[in-house]
Design a protein around this motif. Structure first.
Motif, PDB file in Angstrom:
ATOM      1  N   ALA A  70      38.010  51.198  38.375  1.00 51.02           N
ATOM      2  CA  ALA A  70      38.442  49.726  37.989  1.00 51.02           C
ATOM      3  C   ALA A  70      37.882  48.688  38.618  1.00 51.02           C
ATOM      4  O   ALA A  70      37.619  48.854  39.999  1.00 51.02           O
ATOM      5  N   GLY A  71      37.457  47.732  38.027  1.00 50.37           N
ATOM      6  CA  GLY A  71      36.863  46.459  38.649  1.00 50.37           C
ATOM      7  C   GLY A  71      37.989  45.627  38.927  1.00 50.37           C
ATOM      8  O   GLY A  71      38.815  45.689  39.747  1.00 50.37           O
ATOM      9  N   LEU A  72      38.177  44.516  38.034  1.00 46.31           N
ATOM     10  CA  LEU A  72      39.235  43.525  38.144  1.00 46.31           C
ATOM     11  C   LEU A  72      40.282  44.310  37.480  1.00 46.31           C
ATOM     12  O   LEU A  72      40.206  44.747  36.300  1.00 46.31           O
ATOM     13  N   VAL A  73      41.731  43.940  37.877  1.00 50.06           N
ATOM     14  CA  VAL A  73      42.738  44.596  37.138  1.00 50.06           C
ATOM     15  C   VAL A  73      43.904  43.284  36.937  1.00 50.06           C
ATOM     16  O   VAL A  73      44.186  42.487  37.892  1.00 50.06           O
ATOM     17  N   GLY A 123      46.997  51.063  30.776  1.00 50.34           N
ATOM     18  CA  GLY A 123      45.873  49.919  30.951  1.00 50.34           C
ATOM     19  C   GLY A 123      44.962  50.288  30.055  1.00 50.34           C
ATOM     20  O   GLY A 123      44.514  51.080  29.416  1.00 50.34           O
ATOM     21  N   SER A 124      44.657  49.041  29.486  1.00 50.13           N
ATOM     22  CA  SER A 124      43.615  48.749  28.335  1.00 50.13           C
ATOM     23  C   SER A 124      42.419  47.936  28.837  1.00 50.13           C
ATOM     24  O   SER A 124      42.399  47.300  29.811  1.00 50.13           O
ATOM     25  N   ILE A 125      40.997  48.365  28.377  1.00 50.70           N
ATOM     26  CA  ILE A 125      39.806  47.786  28.897  1.00 50.70           C
ATOM     27  C   ILE A 125      39.661  46.452  28.360  1.00 50.70           C
ATOM     28  O   ILE A 125      40.073  46.166  27.022  1.00 50.70           O
ATOM     29  N   CYS A 126      39.511  45.523  29.097  1.00 46.85           N
ATOM     30  CA  CYS A 126      39.063  44.093  28.641  1.00 46.85           C
ATOM     31  C   CYS A 126      38.025  43.769  29.589  1.00 46.85           C
ATOM     32  O   CYS A 126      37.728  44.062  30.673  1.00 46.85           O
ATOM     33  N   GLU A 127      37.374  42.513  28.960  1.00 48.48           N
ATOM     34  CA  GLU A 127      36.158  41.748  29.744  1.00 48.48           C
ATOM     35  C   GLU A 127      36.467  41.102  30.936  1.00 48.48           C
ATOM     36  O   GLU A 127      35.999  41.002  32.081  1.00 48.48           O
ATOM     37  N   ILE A 128      37.702  39.865  30.539  1.00 53.01           N
ATOM     38  CA  ILE A 128      38.103  39.159  31.605  1.00 53.01           C
ATOM     39  C   ILE A 128      39.560  39.147  31.730  1.00 53.01           C
ATOM     40  O   ILE A 128      40.355  38.870  30.922  1.00 53.01           O
ATOM     41  N   PRO A 129      40.084  39.763  32.838  1.00 51.89           N
ATOM     42  CA  PRO A 129      41.585  39.847  32.950  1.00 51.89           C
ATOM     43  C   PRO A 129      42.072  38.627  33.401  1.00 51.89           C
ATOM     44  O   PRO A 129      41.417  37.542  33.523  1.00 51.89           O
ATOM     45  N   SER A 130      43.514  38.342  33.588  1.00 48.46           N
ATOM     46  CA  SER A 130      44.188  37.144  33.940  1.00 48.46           C
ATOM     47  C   SER A 130      43.567  36.632  35.145  1.00 48.46           C
ATOM     48  O   SER A 130      43.870  37.159  36.311  1.00 48.46           O
ATOM     49  N   ARG A 149      39.743  46.336  44.024  1.00 48.02           N
ATOM     50  CA  ARG A 149      39.139  47.192  45.471  1.00 48.02           C
ATOM     51  C   ARG A 149      38.278  46.483  46.379  1.00 48.02           C
ATOM     52  O   ARG A 149      37.011  46.248  45.843  1.00 48.02           O
ATOM     53  N   LYS A 150      38.579  46.157  47.375  1.00 45.75           N
ATOM     54  CA  LYS A 150      37.711  45.254  48.099  1.00 45.75           C
ATOM     55  C   LYS A 150      36.271  45.912  48.406  1.00 45.75           C
ATOM     56  O   LYS A 150      35.183  45.445  48.148  1.00 45.75           O
ATOM     57  N   ALA A 151      36.130  47.157  48.708  1.00 41.21           N
ATOM     58  CA  ALA A 151      34.750  48.110  48.809  1.00 41.21           C
ATOM     59  C   ALA A 151      33.974  47.826  47.687  1.00 41.21           C
ATOM     60  O   ALA A 151      32.891  47.987  47.469  1.00 41.21           O
ATOM     61  N   ASN A 152      34.694  47.706  46.181  1.00 35.06           N
ATOM     62  CA  ASN A 152      33.828  47.493  44.970  1.00 35.06           C
ATOM     63  C   ASN A 152      33.224  46.205  45.062  1.00 35.06           C
ATOM     64  O   ASN A 152      32.216  45.997  44.341  1.00 35.06           O
ATOM     65  N   LEU A 153      33.966  45.224  45.551  1.00 28.62           N
ATOM     66  CA  LEU A 153      33.346  44.031  45.766  1.00 28.62           C
ATOM     67  C   LEU A 153      31.987  43.912  46.481  1.00 28.62           C
ATOM     68  O   LEU A 153      31.097  43.241  46.225  1.00 28.62           O
ATOM     69  N   SER A 210      34.025  29.960  36.662  1.00 29.30           N
ATOM     70  CA  SER A 210      34.933  30.084  37.780  1.00 29.30           C
ATOM     71  C   SER A 210      34.537  31.318  38.333  1.00 29.30           C
ATOM     72  O   SER A 210      33.831  32.361  38.055  1.00 29.30           O
ATOM     73  N   TYR A 211      34.825  31.687  39.816  1.00 26.98           N
ATOM     74  CA  TYR A 211      34.657  32.704  40.895  1.00 26.98           C
ATOM     75  C   TYR A 211      35.052  34.049  39.938  1.00 26.98           C
ATOM     76  O   TYR A 211      34.338  35.091  39.908  1.00 26.98           O
ATOM     77  N   GLU A 212      36.233  33.796  39.229  1.00 25.93           N
ATOM     78  CA  GLU A 212      36.908  34.956  38.658  1.00 25.93           C
ATOM     79  C   GLU A 212      35.997  35.551  37.480  1.00 25.93           C
ATOM     80  O   GLU A 212      35.882  36.833  37.369  1.00 25.93           O
ATOM     81  N   ILE A 213      35.568  34.710  36.618  1.00 29.20           N
ATOM     82  CA  ILE A 213      34.933  35.061  35.630  1.00 29.20           C
ATOM     83  C   ILE A 213      33.726  35.595  36.017  1.00 29.20           C
ATOM     84  O   ILE A 213      32.869  36.671  35.603  1.00 29.20           O
ATOM     85  N   ALA A 214      32.837  34.998  37.062  1.00 28.99           N
ATOM     86  CA  ALA A 214      31.550  35.625  37.603  1.00 28.99           C
ATOM     87  C   ALA A 214      31.823  36.682  38.205  1.00 28.99           C
ATOM     88  O   ALA A 214      30.974  37.601  37.854  1.00 28.99           O
ATOM     89  N   LEU A 215      33.033  36.961  38.914  1.00 25.45           N
ATOM     90  CA  LEU A 215      33.389  38.388  39.501  1.00 25.45           C
ATOM     91  C   LEU A 215      33.489  39.438  38.241  1.00 25.45           C
ATOM     92  O   LEU A 215      32.998  40.545  38.451  1.00 25.45           O
ATOM     93  N   ALA A 216      34.116  39.104  37.378  1.00 25.53           N
ATOM     94  CA  ALA A 216      34.219  40.137  36.348  1.00 25.53           C
ATOM     95  C   ALA A 216      33.046  40.453  35.668  1.00 25.53           C
ATOM     96  O   ALA A 216      32.856  41.754  35.339  1.00 25.53           O
ATOM     97  N   ASP A 217      32.170  39.478  35.473  1.00 24.08           N
ATOM     98  CA  ASP A 217      30.823  40.112  34.844  1.00 24.08           C
ATOM     99  C   ASP A 217      30.142  40.877  35.743  1.00 24.08           C
ATOM    100  O   ASP A 217      29.408  41.841  35.510  1.00 24.08           O
TER     101      ASP A 217
END
Length: 302
Positions: A86-89, A138-145, A152-156, A170-177
């Motif tokens: 999992a990336g962002l949830v 959970g379902s896969i999505c590109e940009i969560p809420s 997970r901090k280690a994944n960042l 925004s930081y959240e959208i860039a991080l999702a990508d």
């Protein structure tokens, strides 16, 4: 391995915003969980510096206008435990009238959409309506809420140096990508949260109010609600000492005569409040939450 399971960054929507109720519901949601809460007024532009200083295995970034249910955060943490990919949830956000917010799960624009917008033809092409899902998985999505997301901090650490086409977003959208580029999967969970965002408040000329609580609460609630809505036609009590909350949720046909609903918290749990709001077919009701511990009356719209 860190002893802190979850670090929470609570980000006020405005500098002087009152976060008392958000914090109280947050404390109820993390009871028994090894966690820490940091209120950060200047998150923008310092995101990674602030996140680097945190001790948690998991990081939750949430707006102060998000109100969580008692099970939301724990369920999301369990999901991360079971999904190392999992990336962002993110979660299902409801607005102040109980309607699903489409920004709970979004998509990056395709090259086709980019061309339409650049040519000015986007308005001529209808946008498909995405059906809301009600599965427990959970379902896969590109940009969560973006007002509420965990990772997970280690994944960042593995992805923060990656290039992104959304560096100016925004930081959240860039991080999702970046998470997607690093091989991780972003997820949407159908766990409800309330997002008190700016939508027009409903102020009926002659409010007809229903209070869900105990009889002992009615005088205090009546005092506070008449300060906000003085021209009351009537105020009725659904006495929870005689009727369970789920009875009220299941009998939405009995709510048609009311314009305003007041939930007494924590007599009515936030999970129950969110379920009630989502199940109500009428989305033009005005909702308030009366917090008995602090004698606060909170409107779900601003």
């Amino acid at each position: 391995m860190t002893d802190v399971k979850l670090s929470i960054l609570l980000i006020p929507a405005s500098g002087n915003e009152d976060t008392v109720f958000t914090k109280d519901t947050l404390q109820a949601a993390i009871a028994g969980l090894d966690s820490e809460i940091h209120v950060v007024n200047d998150f923008r532009g310092k995101e990674e510096e602030i996140i680097d200083s945190l001790q948690g295995e998991y990081i939750l970034c949430m707006s102060s206008r998000i109100i969580v249910g008692e099970d939301t955060i724990r369920t999301a943490c369990f999901f991360l435990d079971e999904h190392p990919e999992a990336g962002l949830v993110g979660v299902k956000m409801l607005n102040g009238r109980g309607a699903f917010l489409p920004e709970s799960k979004q998509h990056f624009p395709s090259s086709w959409k980019k061309m339409l917008h650049k040519s000015g033809m986007a308005a001529l092409v209808p946008t498909p309506v995405e059906k809301e899902e009600h599965s427990n998985a959970g379902s896969i999505c590109e940009i969560p809420s973006t007002p509420f997301y965990l990772f997970r901090k280690a994944n960042l650490e593995k992805v923060k140096a990656l290039e992104t086409a959304y560096a100016k977003a925004s930081y959240e959208i860039a991080l999702a990508d970046r998470m997607r580029a690093g091989g991780f999967i972003n997820y949407y969970l159908p766990e409800r949260v309330l997002y008190i965002k700016e939508i027009p408040a409903l102020r009926p000329a002659k409010p007809r109010t229903l209070v869900l609580g105990f009889e002992r609460d009615i005088d205090a609630v009546r005092k506070e609600i008449t300060k906000r809505l003085p021209e009351q036609e009537f105020i009725n009590l659904w006495d929870l000492s005689e009727n369970r909350v789920l009875d009220a949720i299941c009998r939405t046909n009995k709510m048609k005569q009311f314009t305003t609903i007041v939930f007494v918290y924590p007599v009515v749990r936030m999970e129950q409040i969110l379920l009630f709001m989502e199940r109500m077919p009428e989305k033009a009701l005005a909702y308030y939450i009366y917090h008995t511990g602090k004698e606060l009356l909170i409107a779900t719209t601003v």
